[in-house]
Design an enzyme around this catalytic site. Structure first.
Site, PDB file in Angstrom:
ATOM      1  N   MET A  98       1.265  -1.051  -0.041  1.00  0.00           N
ATOM      2  CA  MET A  98       0.130  -0.569   0.105  1.00  0.00           C
ATOM      3  C   MET A  98       0.974   1.239   0.447  1.00  0.00           C
ATOM      4  SD  MET A  98      -3.646  -0.753   1.681  1.00  0.00           S
ATOM      5  CE  MET A  98      -2.928  -0.579   3.670  1.00  0.00           C
TER       6      MET A  98
ATOM      7  N   HIS B 153       8.748  -3.015   3.109  1.00  0.00           N
ATOM      8  CA  HIS B 153       9.130  -3.376   2.139  1.00  0.00           C
ATOM      9  C   HIS B 153       9.866  -3.843   1.118  1.00  0.00           C
ATOM     10  CE1 HIS B 153       5.687  -0.669   3.551  1.00  0.00           C
ATOM     11  NE2 HIS B 153       5.014  -1.866   3.310  1.00  0.00           N
TER      12      HIS B 153
ATOM     13  N   LYS C 198       4.769  -9.465   9.356  1.00  0.00           N
ATOM     14  CA  LYS C 198       4.191  -9.489  10.048  1.00  0.00           C
ATOM     15  C   LYS C 198       2.885  -9.450  10.465  1.00  0.00           C
ATOM     16  CE  LYS C 198       3.541  -4.633  11.604  1.00  0.00           C
ATOM     17  NZ  LYS C 198       3.000  -3.770  11.091  1.00  0.00           N
TER      18      LYS C 198
ATOM     19  N   LYS D 261       8.943  -2.425  11.644  1.00  0.00           N
ATOM     20  CA  LYS D 261       8.802  -1.933  10.678  1.00  0.00           C
ATOM     21  C   LYS D 261       7.055  -1.760  10.264  1.00  0.00           C
ATOM     22  CE  LYS D 261      13.090  -1.019  10.292  1.00  0.00           C
ATOM     23  NZ  LYS D 261      13.704   0.545   9.461  1.00  0.00           N
TER      24      LYS D 261
ATOM     25  N   ARG E 210       2.062   2.618   9.295  1.00  0.00           N
ATOM     26  CA  ARG E 210       1.960   3.026  10.646  1.00  0.00           C
ATOM     27  C   ARG E 210       2.191   4.275  11.857  1.00  0.00           C
ATOM     28  NH1 ARG E 210      -2.571  -0.664   9.013  1.00  0.00           N
ATOM     29  NH2 ARG E 210      -4.039   0.422   8.587  1.00  0.00           N
TER      30      ARG E 210
HETATM   31  O1  PAF Z   1       0.601  -5.800   3.413  1.00  0.00           O
HETATM   32  C1  PAF Z   1      -1.033  -4.629   2.994  1.00  0.00           C
HETATM   33  O2  PAF Z   1      -0.107  -3.978   2.722  1.00  0.00           O
HETATM   34  C2  PAF Z   1      -1.704  -4.732   2.355  1.00  0.00           C
HETATM   35  O3  PAF Z   1      -2.788  -5.480   3.092  1.00  0.00           O
HETATM   36  C3  PAF Z   1      -1.524  -5.654   0.904  1.00  0.00           C
HETATM   37  C4  PAF Z   1      -1.916  -7.151   0.579  1.00  0.00           C
HETATM   38  C5  PAF Z   1      -1.018  -5.132  -0.022  1.00  0.00           C
HETATM   39  C6  PAF Z   1      -3.406  -5.630   0.114  1.00  0.00           C
HETATM   40  O4  PAF Z   1      -4.098  -4.705  -0.295  1.00  0.00           O
END
Ligand code: PAF
Length: 282
Positions: free
Chosen positions: A30, A37, A149, A184, A187
């Protein structure tokens, strides 16, 4: 590295890569990307010829009183992180590209999405499964990468992929923590200085629970009570849940055996944070 908001453009690119016989890894996100990430993208880059990162704040996984409008966004910083990690394409669609005004089709897992976060966020996993299915249909990756997580999310997605015979390998990647232990999360940016310090109770409880299990404790009530006591000692923390469940089915357990997920959601002020650990009992 390319960035597009168009489903058609992504499909064109995928066809071209497939024609060349290249494998594709997808990292659904997101946005507001951090080291957690990056660890998913790094792994995807190692294991695939091409890597697509989706960067989309999915409106249908937020409840009515949740933080959809304030969820942090920074596509320029995301581009830099993806580029430096070696991703090949960012898919950054507008909500209208993903959802027609009369959109009315959802993907929902039962059981596995009912407990833990599903109690407080009853429509959350339906939104996640729906968007992840759509991303899988758009990109058609060989592998897709998710963080541990969000352990319940990972269990829900594995279940969806198995039940709907999706030919995609789901890869779970370890939690990435700050030096002081805080997991991490995008939010974490909501936290004030004082709240940031208070948020350490989550990882402290995780480490304490894990240590009890490593020392042989299998009594769920004892482990959970100890973890709850640690969290409750922090005045800014309010427990949503601390629970031990089977890591695959997310069914509650009373004695720890097999692969056990110990998960928690805790409000620090108004920010709801999650953390967990998985322990395999011998
Ligand atoms: O984990 C996330 O960031 C979200 O839930 C995902 C898997 C990208 C779906 O919007």
């Amino acid at each position: 590295m390319e960035l597009t908001g168009s489903i058609e453009e992504v499909r064109k690119q995928m066809k071209a890569w497939r024609k060349e016989g290249l494998s594709v890894g997808l990292v659904p996100t997101m946005g507001y990307l951090h080291e957690g990430h990056k660890s998913l993208i790094d792994r995807a880059v190692k294991e695939n010829d091409k890597v697509v990162v989706s960067d989309f704040v999915n409106p249908i996984q937020f409840g009515v009183n949740e933080d959809l409008s304030t969820y942090p966004r920074d596509i320029e910083a995301d581009k830099k992180l993806c580029e430096s990690a070696g991703a090949d394409l960012i898919f950054h669609p507008a909500p209208e590209e993903m959802y027609a005004p009369d959109f009315s089709t959802f993907v929902e897992t039962e059981g596995v999405s009912a407990g833990l976060c599903g109690k407080t966020r009853p429509t959350h996993f339906r939104g996640v499964c729906t968007v992840v299915s759509k991303l899988f249909h758009i990109v058609m990756p060989d592998k897709a990468y998710f963080g541990e997580k969000d352990a319940q999310q990972l269990a829900v997605i594995r279940r969806m992929v198995r039940d709907l015979n999706m030919d995609i390998e789901i890869v779970g990647c370890p939690i990435v923590r700050e030096e002081d232990g805080l997991a991490k999360s995008s939010r974490n940016t909501y936290l004030s200085g004082e709240e940031r310090k208070a948020a350490l109770v989550l990882s402290k409880a995780v480490f304490a629970g894990k240590e009890m299990m490593e020392q042989g404790e299998r009594d769920v009530l004892k482990i959970v009570s100890h973890m709850k006591a640690l969290i409750s000692a922090e005045p800014l923390a309010k427990i949503d849940y601390v629970e031990m469940v089977d890591a695959d089915s997310i069914e509650p357990i009373s004695v720890a055996q097999g692969r056990v997920l110990t998960a928690m959601a805790v409000y620090i002020g108004t920010t709801r944070l999650i953390d967990n650990f998985i322990f395999t009992c011998s």
